[in-house]
Design a protein around this motif. Structure first.
Motif, PDB file in Angstrom:
ATOM      1  N   ALA A   1      29.440 -12.145   9.526  1.00  0.00           N
ATOM      2  CA  ALA A   1      29.484 -13.598   9.328  1.00  0.00           C
ATOM      3  C   ALA A   1      29.970 -14.016   7.941  1.00  0.00           C
ATOM      4  O   ALA A   1      29.675 -13.378   6.939  1.00  0.00           O
ATOM      5  CB  ALA A   1      28.100 -14.186   9.583  1.00  0.00           C
ATOM      6  N   ASP A   2      30.718 -15.122   7.897  1.00  0.00           N
ATOM      7  CA  ASP A   2      31.076 -15.759   6.637  1.00  0.00           C
ATOM      8  C   ASP A   2      29.930 -16.641   6.150  1.00  0.00           C
ATOM      9  O   ASP A   2      29.679 -16.768   4.969  1.00  0.00           O
ATOM     10  CB  ASP A   2      32.314 -16.648   6.814  1.00  0.00           C
ATOM     11  N   ARG A   3      29.273 -17.282   7.114  1.00  0.00           N
ATOM     12  CA  ARG A   3      28.105 -18.114   6.792  1.00  0.00           C
ATOM     13  C   ARG A   3      26.982 -17.764   7.743  1.00  0.00           C
ATOM     14  O   ARG A   3      27.219 -17.394   8.903  1.00  0.00           O
ATOM     15  CB  ARG A   3      28.438 -19.603   6.952  1.00  0.00           C
ATOM     16  N   ILE A   4      25.766 -17.903   7.269  1.00  0.00           N
ATOM     17  CA  ILE A   4      24.608 -17.537   8.073  1.00  0.00           C
ATOM     18  C   ILE A   4      23.596 -18.673   8.012  1.00  0.00           C
ATOM     19  O   ILE A   4      23.321 -19.220   6.938  1.00  0.00           O
ATOM     20  CB  ILE A   4      23.951 -16.241   7.523  1.00  0.00           C
ATOM     21  N   ALA A   5      23.067 -19.046   9.177  1.00  0.00           N
ATOM     22  CA  ALA A   5      21.966 -20.005   9.207  1.00  0.00           C
ATOM     23  C   ALA A   5      20.790 -19.322   9.883  1.00  0.00           C
ATOM     24  O   ALA A   5      20.971 -18.613  10.870  1.00  0.00           O
ATOM     25  CB  ALA A   5      22.363 -21.262   9.975  1.00  0.00           C
ATOM     26  N   ILE A   6      19.607 -19.526   9.345  1.00  0.00           N
ATOM     27  CA  ILE A   6      18.429 -18.907   9.963  1.00  0.00           C
ATOM     28  C   ILE A   6      17.650 -19.980  10.715  1.00  0.00           C
ATOM     29  O   ILE A   6      17.241 -20.998  10.148  1.00  0.00           O
ATOM     30  CB  ILE A   6      17.550 -18.206   8.905  1.00  0.00           C
ATOM     31  N   LEU A   7      17.509 -19.740  12.017  1.00  0.00           N
ATOM     32  CA  LEU A   7      16.784 -20.658  12.887  1.00  0.00           C
ATOM     33  C   LEU A   7      15.385 -20.085  13.073  1.00  0.00           C
ATOM     34  O   LEU A   7      15.225 -18.950  13.530  1.00  0.00           O
ATOM     35  CB  LEU A   7      17.512 -20.773  14.234  1.00  0.00           C
ATOM     36  N   HIS A   8      14.382 -20.887  12.676  1.00  0.00           N
ATOM     37  CA  HIS A   8      13.009 -20.387  12.763  1.00  0.00           C
ATOM     38  C   HIS A   8      12.110 -21.522  13.241  1.00  0.00           C
ATOM     39  O   HIS A   8      12.127 -22.609  12.663  1.00  0.00           O
ATOM     40  CB  HIS A   8      12.574 -19.872  11.389  1.00  0.00           C
ATOM     41  N   GLU A   9      11.353 -21.264  14.289  1.00  0.00           N
ATOM     42  CA  GLU A   9      10.438 -22.253  14.870  1.00  0.00           C
ATOM     43  C   GLU A   9      11.114 -23.598  15.088  1.00  0.00           C
ATOM     44  O   GLU A   9      10.586 -24.655  14.750  1.00  0.00           O
ATOM     45  CB  GLU A   9       9.188 -22.389  13.995  1.00  0.00           C
ATOM     46  N   GLY A  10      12.320 -23.554  15.639  1.00  0.00           N
ATOM     47  CA  GLY A  10      12.993 -24.779  16.051  1.00  0.00           C
ATOM     48  C   GLY A  10      13.687 -25.545  14.943  1.00  0.00           C
ATOM     49  O   GLY A  10      14.111 -26.684  15.159  1.00  0.00           O
ATOM     50  N   ARG A  11      13.787 -24.951  13.738  1.00  0.00           N
ATOM     51  CA  ARG A  11      14.478 -25.632  12.640  1.00  0.00           C
ATOM     52  C   ARG A  11      15.364 -24.643  11.899  1.00  0.00           C
ATOM     53  O   ARG A  11      15.074 -23.452  11.850  1.00  0.00           O
ATOM     54  CB  ARG A  11      13.467 -26.219  11.642  1.00  0.00           C
ATOM     55  N   ILE A  12      16.426 -25.174  11.279  1.00  0.00           N
ATOM     56  CA  ILE A  12      17.252 -24.332  10.409  1.00  0.00           C
ATOM     57  C   ILE A  12      16.562 -24.303   9.057  1.00  0.00           C
ATOM     58  O   ILE A  12      16.375 -25.350   8.429  1.00  0.00           O
ATOM     59  CB  ILE A  12      18.670 -24.937  10.246  1.00  0.00           C
ATOM     60  N   ILE A  13      16.151 -23.121   8.615  1.00  0.00           N
ATOM     61  CA  ILE A  13      15.427 -23.082   7.341  1.00  0.00           C
ATOM     62  C   ILE A  13      16.308 -22.698   6.161  1.00  0.00           C
ATOM     63  O   ILE A  13      16.004 -23.060   5.036  1.00  0.00           O
ATOM     64  CB  ILE A  13      14.157 -22.198   7.411  1.00  0.00           C
ATOM     65  N   VAL A  14      17.389 -21.961   6.397  1.00  0.00           N
ATOM     66  CA  VAL A  14      18.379 -21.687   5.343  1.00  0.00           C
ATOM     67  C   VAL A  14      19.757 -21.709   5.959  1.00  0.00           C
ATOM     68  O   VAL A  14      19.917 -21.421   7.137  1.00  0.00           O
ATOM     69  CB  VAL A  14      18.235 -20.282   4.703  1.00  0.00           C
ATOM     70  N   ASP A  15      20.739 -22.028   5.157  1.00  0.00           N
ATOM     71  CA  ASP A  15      22.107 -22.123   5.652  1.00  0.00           C
ATOM     72  C   ASP A  15      23.021 -21.876   4.454  1.00  0.00           C
ATOM     73  O   ASP A  15      22.951 -22.588   3.474  1.00  0.00           O
ATOM     74  CB  ASP A  15      22.312 -23.534   6.234  1.00  0.00           C
ATOM     75  N   GLY A  16      23.841 -20.827   4.517  1.00  0.00           N
ATOM     76  CA  GLY A  16      24.746 -20.561   3.397  1.00  0.00           C
ATOM     77  C   GLY A  16      25.518 -19.276   3.591  1.00  0.00           C
ATOM     78  O   GLY A  16      25.406 -18.622   4.620  1.00  0.00           O
ATOM     79  N   THR A  17      26.316 -18.912   2.576  1.00  0.00           N
ATOM     80  CA  THR A  17      27.013 -17.633   2.649  1.00  0.00           C
ATOM     81  C   THR A  17      26.008 -16.536   2.325  1.00  0.00           C
ATOM     82  O   THR A  17      24.922 -16.802   1.806  1.00  0.00           O
ATOM     83  CB  THR A  17      28.160 -17.562   1.629  1.00  0.00           C
ATOM     84  N   LEU A  18      26.400 -15.288   2.600  1.00  0.00           N
ATOM     85  CA  LEU A  18      25.501 -14.171   2.331  1.00  0.00           C
ATOM     86  C   LEU A  18      25.126 -14.147   0.845  1.00  0.00           C
ATOM     87  O   LEU A  18      23.960 -13.951   0.493  1.00  0.00           O
ATOM     88  CB  LEU A  18      26.182 -12.864   2.749  1.00  0.00           C
ATOM     89  N   ALA A  19      26.136 -14.406  -0.035  1.00  0.00           N
ATOM     90  CA  ALA A  19      25.878 -14.394  -1.477  1.00  0.00           C
ATOM     91  C   ALA A  19      24.869 -15.487  -1.850  1.00  0.00           C
ATOM     92  O   ALA A  19      23.952 -15.259  -2.644  1.00  0.00           O
ATOM     93  CB  ALA A  19      27.185 -14.600  -2.238  1.00  0.00           C
ATOM     94  N   GLU A  20      25.021 -16.658  -1.233  1.00  0.00           N
ATOM     95  CA  GLU A  20      24.081 -17.758  -1.508  1.00  0.00           C
ATOM     96  C   GLU A  20      22.675 -17.402  -1.049  1.00  0.00           C
ATOM     97  O   GLU A  20      21.690 -17.680  -1.724  1.00  0.00           O
ATOM     98  CB  GLU A  20      24.549 -19.038  -0.798  1.00  0.00           C
ATOM     99  N   LEU A  21      22.587 -16.769   0.120  1.00  0.00           N
ATOM    100  CA  LEU A  21      21.267 -16.390   0.628  1.00  0.00           C
ATOM    101  C   LEU A  21      20.639 -15.344  -0.284  1.00  0.00           C
ATOM    102  O   LEU A  21      19.438 -15.373  -0.532  1.00  0.00           O
ATOM    103  CB  LEU A  21      21.359 -15.845   2.065  1.00  0.00           C
TER     104      LEU A  21
END
Lengths: 253, 276
Positions: B211-231
């Protein structure tokens, strides 16, 4: 949109027809049970049943044909259920196609597959002595009624195909349909049945359909019975279609 | 026909824009206000554990399910009001490889090409079979395919008609390591052509690889969203430690079966030293 619908339905029917021709055993199994019933009744029970001047095999063939359809349509439910479970149904629904073509593909395939089974059963009946004095018009009438009955039961089969939660559930609905001809005029004249059974037998759809086909086969006038038969077929078709479409709407939200 | 005309307004829009998406099944709140955007081109991973709601998001975006609240636009079209245009713009690859088992691989590809009303479906099928190394298996029924071959065919089917947006719902779940790498290569192939890929996965490594960008979906919400470096920057800076490099089980697996690892390097050192 209309051309899309026809084109897409043709492509999807081609696909399900391949499922039938590549597992031709489903057509054989559909035909084998009715043929076994026919052979058993003709050579075992038939001698003891008085059907007047009509040969027993000719008397009971219409009922056997309806049993053939009732067992054939369970494969339609089975194929539809498999499409839903495998995910290919969703793939089709997410594509830019006429969505209802997916259902129509299954329905048209059911009509063709059942027609092949019916021809097989009639072929065996001819081998064991079935003869008909029907002319071309009467044969067309028989074909028309069988087609309409298949169409009605196929839409009935679409309902469990879309809603069942297991493969057994998807095909089990056809068992009562297979037994319905036994409590009708299909194998034994209804006059010998006790009151309540006779009343049921004479007023259920199979009897009017069987009587109409039998009259067409033997060159008798069909009388008013043909309207009762057609009314049953169209009635089942309309109700089954309405429920099938509403089940389908719930599936694709 | 396969690519709906792109207006300037659409070109300015991101490939996917999701705002406050909510979906409940009776008491179960699967999505509680999901928002994210996917820019055109590249691979966007929606990462989450089982039951996080990833498949629900994909089904709503693919017009298979209606959201209770919120909006979603794909390729500039609202999924609720213009579902037919959305379906023209996307392809869906399901969690359980949605291929026809009874047809051959080639017939599967031709089927999809016909349904997308493309000319010369046979030629399209042959081209894709070659591209995904399935030419030899093309005439065989899919029922005889391995898991990896099946997913590759599935992805090839999604590419027919070059839809600008492709959803890959857990493309490697249940695959062995070799097959997983085959699928990864297929996904990279896909994104290389400029297609926007929305990938859902529960494997961290997969998101990291693709992935170029990753969003983490947890308990029905996006809790983080960014590039791997940002994460990565979300955590304290890395400390330098000296650790003896042990081969991972994956390295051992590939060395023993004689294939190449995920980074493409051959692990033949281990086998040579064993032979001596």
């Amino acid at each position: 949109m209309a051309t899309n619908f026809l084109g897409d339905t043709a492509v999807l029917t081609g696909r399900t027809m391949r499922h039938v021709t590549r597992s031709f055993d489903t057509i054989i199994t559909t035909a084998v049970t009715p043929i076994a019933i026919m052979v058993m009744f003709v050579y075992v029970f038939g001698g003891a049943i008085d059907t007047g001047s009509v040969k027993y095999v000719s008397y009971m063939l219409p009922g056997v044909l309806l049993i053939t359809i009732a067992s054939g349509i369970s494969y339609t439910a089975f194929r539809l259920f498999t499409d839903l479970k495998s995910g290919i149904f969703e793939r089709f629904q997410s594509m830019p196609i006429a969505r209802s073509g997916v259902l129509w593909g299954h329905v048209l395939t059911s009509l063709v597959a059942n027609a092949i089974s019916l021809v097989l059963v009639i072929g065996v009946a001819l081998l064991i002595g079935f003869r008909s004095s029907a002319d071309l018009l009467a044969w067309l009438g028989v074909a028309g009624i069988l087609l309409l009955f298949t169409l009605a039961l196929t839409w009935l089969a679409v309902i469990p195909g879309l809603t069942a939660s297991s493969i057994e559930g998807a095909s089990a609905f056809s068992y009562p349909l297979i037994f319905l001809p036994f409590i009708s005029s299909a194998f034994v004249p209804t006059q010998t049945m006790p009151g309540p059974v006779r009343a049921f037998a004479e007023h259920q759809p199979v009897t009017s359909i069987v009587d109409t086909i039998r009259n067409l086969f033997t060159g008798q006038p069909v009388g008013n019975g043909v309207w009762t038969a057609l009314a049953w077929c169209v009635g089942i078709l309309v109700v089954a279609y309405a429920f099938a479409v509403s089940a389908y709407r719930r599936k694709i939200s | 026909m396969s690519n709906p005309p792109t207006t300037t307004q659409q070109a300015a829009e991101p490939a996917i824009r999701v705002q406050d998406l909510a979906k409940s099944y009776k008491e179960l709140h699967v999505l509680r206000g999901v928002s994210f955007e996917v820019a055109r081109g590249g691979i966007f991973a929606l990462l989450g554990s089982n039951g996080a709601g990833k498949t629900t998001v994909v089904r709503i975006l693919a017009t298979l399910l209606k959201a209770d609240a919120g909006t979603a636009r794909v390729h500039g079209f609202d999924v609720a009001t213009r579902p037919a245009d959305v379906r023209e713009s996307i392809s869906l690859t399901g969690q359980f490889a949605a291929v026809d088992e009874i047809l051959s691989g080639r017939e599967n590809l031709i089927l999809v090409a016909r349904l997308r009303h493309l000319p010369e479906p046979g030629k399209i099928a042959d081209g894709l079979l070659r591209r995904f190394s399935l030419t030899e298996a093309g005439g065989r029924r899919v029922a005889t395919y391995s898991g990896g071959m099946r997913r590759r065919l599935d992805i090839a089917m999604s590419m027919i008609g070059n839809p600008p947006v492709i959803f890959l719902d857990e493309p490697t779940t249940g695959l062995d390591p070799q097959a997983r790498i085959e699928v990864w290569q297929a996904v990279k192939e896909l994104a290389g052509g400029g297609t926007t890929v929305l990938l859902t996965t529960q494997y961290l490594e997969e998101a990291e690889q693709l992935a170029d960008r990753i969003a983490i979906l947890h308990e029905g919400r996006i809790i983080v969203d960014g590039t791997l470096a940002e994460l990565r920057r979300l955590l304290p800076p890395a400390q330098v430690e000296y650790v003896e490099k042990q081969p991972s089980l994956e390295d051992v697996f590939f060395a023993v079966v004689g294939r190449t690892g995920p980074d493409g390097s051959a692990h033949d050192l281990l086998t040579t030293s064993n032979e001596q």
